[in-house]
Scaffold this active site. Structure first.
Site, short mmCIF file in Angstrom:
data_model
loop_
_atom_site.label_atom_id
_atom_site.label_comp_id
_atom_site.label_asym_id
_atom_site.label_seq_id
_atom_site.Cartn_x
_atom_site.Cartn_y
_atom_site.Cartn_z
N HIS A 25 0.87 -1.17 0.00
CA HIS A 25 0.00 0.00 0.00
C HIS A 25 0.91 1.23 0.00
O HIS A 25 1.86 1.31 0.78
CB HIS A 25 -0.85 0.06 1.27
CG HIS A 25 -2.00 -0.90 1.31
ND1 HIS A 25 -1.88 -2.24 1.06
CD2 HIS A 25 -3.32 -0.69 1.59
CE1 HIS A 25 -3.07 -2.82 1.18
NE2 HIS A 25 -3.96 -1.90 1.51
N ASP A 51 -11.14 -3.69 -1.43
CA ASP A 51 -10.40 -3.37 -0.20
C ASP A 51 -10.97 -4.12 1.01
O ASP A 51 -10.47 -5.17 1.38
CB ASP A 51 -10.37 -1.85 0.03
CG ASP A 51 -9.13 -1.38 0.77
OD1 ASP A 51 -8.27 -2.21 1.08
OD2 ASP A 51 -9.02 -0.16 1.03
N GLU A 81 -2.08 6.09 -0.38
CA GLU A 81 -3.49 6.13 -0.01
C GLU A 81 -3.69 7.40 0.80
O GLU A 81 -4.32 8.35 0.34
CB GLU A 81 -3.89 4.88 0.79
CG GLU A 81 -5.36 4.85 1.22
CD GLU A 81 -5.69 3.68 2.16
OE1 GLU A 81 -4.79 3.11 2.79
OE2 GLU A 81 -6.90 3.36 2.27
N1 HPA Z 1 -5.44 0.63 4.05
C1 HPA Z 1 -4.44 0.27 4.85
N2 HPA Z 1 -4.50 -0.82 5.61
C2 HPA Z 1 -5.59 -1.58 5.56
C3 HPA Z 1 -6.65 -1.25 4.75
C4 HPA Z 1 -6.57 -0.08 3.95
O1 HPA Z 1 -7.49 0.30 3.21
N3 HPA Z 1 -7.58 -2.22 4.93
C5 HPA Z 1 -7.09 -3.11 5.80
N4 HPA Z 1 -5.87 -2.72 6.20
ZN ZN Z 2 -6.09 -2.09 1.43
#
Ligand code: HPA
Ligand code: ZN
Length: 329
Positions: free
Chosen positions: A189, A270, A192
């Site tokens: 990730h 997600d 975000e």
């Molecule tokens: N972002 C970061 N960590 C996470 C997410 C997310 O959307 N969903 C579950 N863990």
């Molecule tokens: Zn995620």
């Protein structure tokens, strides 16, 4: 018949629907601080990523046995299949379970009881991706990778999730190097809630092959150009972005601009139990709110299979792509 697609950004713990949470709470004698499913749903109003994560980790208390993880995965696979998902690359968060005294074997063996028969049971092929919690230490991530070693025949790759800001990718250089040496695929990730710099770092320091979310790349034209040039897929999650207030309303989501820029975008759910929809719901939402036409939707579906970790089964990838190409809306 829904458009065939792969889901590449899906946290299995985020598929825990309130009804199943209460069922498992009763089965395991766990007390939940909510009167009923309705009261629990009331709590699904998030300010940001952290406010969601607090509830996400709290509800995991009901997941205790192999059977719990099997039931969780089967419920997801059935819903995903009904919405056209033909292949799912599924994240799990072992540190969140290890911290509660649930060991790696219970989680992986439990999930595998569903994933291992998913093609026959649901018509969905699967891969499993172990995520490290970035708000835990680098040492904890290394210990977690070590604990996963007996299960690597069932784990395709590693990812990085949880609270992003203040936990840059470079913190996890060592564990990503160790995972690469074990032949694991790498995603993370990035971008975000964190800055575009985290995306660059995930590519350069961690060697990721896909970026999860990556939304904030749009603030850095040179980075966009690089992602386009290197054909780095982004696993976008439109309904998640709205619920976690990364974008104000779906109609303002940058997905159309990202596709116009030539980015390899995919659409995913997600944490569908929390964010108001599964993969097909996300496709429906972007079609309706962003006015994406049929060729854009087909492009998104194609991208999902192109970006899948199916290098060990190119015949299957070709079959899925042919299904997308033959699809009539
Ligand atoms: N972002 C970061 N960590 C996470 C997410 C997310 O959307 N969903 C579950 N863990
Ligand atoms: Zn995620």
């Amino acid at each position: 018949m829904p458009l065939p697609k792969a889901e590449l950004h899906l946290h299995i713990e985020g598929t825990l629907e309130p009804e199943l949470a209460f069922e498992l709470a009763v089965r395991n004698g766990v007390e939940l601080p909510y009167a009923d499913t309705e009261a629990l749903r009331e709590a699904y109003r998030f300010e940001d990523l952290q406010s969601f994560l607090n509830l996400y980790y709290e509800l995991m208390a009901v997941l205790r046995t192999e059977r719990d993880f099997e039931d969780l995965a089967n419920a997801y696979l059935a819903r995903a299949a009904a919405q056209g998902v033909r292949h799912a690359e599924i994240f799990f968060d072992p540190q969140a379970h290890l911290a509660r005294g649930v060991d790696m074997g219970t989680v992986v063996d439990g999930l595998w009881r569903a994933l291992g028969v998913s093609e026959d049971a649901h018509g969905v092929s699967t891969r499993l991706i172990l995520c490290f919690l970035r708000d835990e230490s680098a040492e904890s991530a290394l210990r977690t990778l070590d604990a996963a070693k007996p299960y690597l025949d069932r784990i395709t790759g590693i990812g990085l999730d949880s609270a992003e800001v203040g936990h840059p990718p470079a913190k996890f250089r060592e564990v990503y190097e160790a995972a690469a040496a074990l032949g694991l695929r790498r995603v993370a990730h990035a971008g975000e809630e964190g800055p575009p710099q985290y995306i660059t770092e995930a590519l350069d320091v961690l060697g990721v092959e896909r970026v999860d979310h990556g939304l904030r790349c749009m603030e850095d034209p040179a980075l966009v150009e690089r992602l386009v040039r290197e054909r780095i897929p982004l696993t976008l999650c439109p309904l998640s972005n709205v619920r976690l207030r990364t974008v104000d309303v779906l109609a303002e989501h940058p997905l159309p601009a990202m596709l116009d820029a030539g980015l390899v975008c995919t659409v995913n759910s997600d944490d569908p139990a929390y964010f108001g929809g599964y993969a097909g719901d996300n496709f429906d939402a972007v079609r309706t709110s962003l006015g994406l036409g049929e060729e854009r939707l087909r492009e998104l579906a194609r991208n999902s299979f192109v970006a899948s970790f199916l290098e060990d089964d190119e015949e299957r990838r070709a079959r899925y792509l042919a299904e997308v190409d033959a699809y009539t809306f």
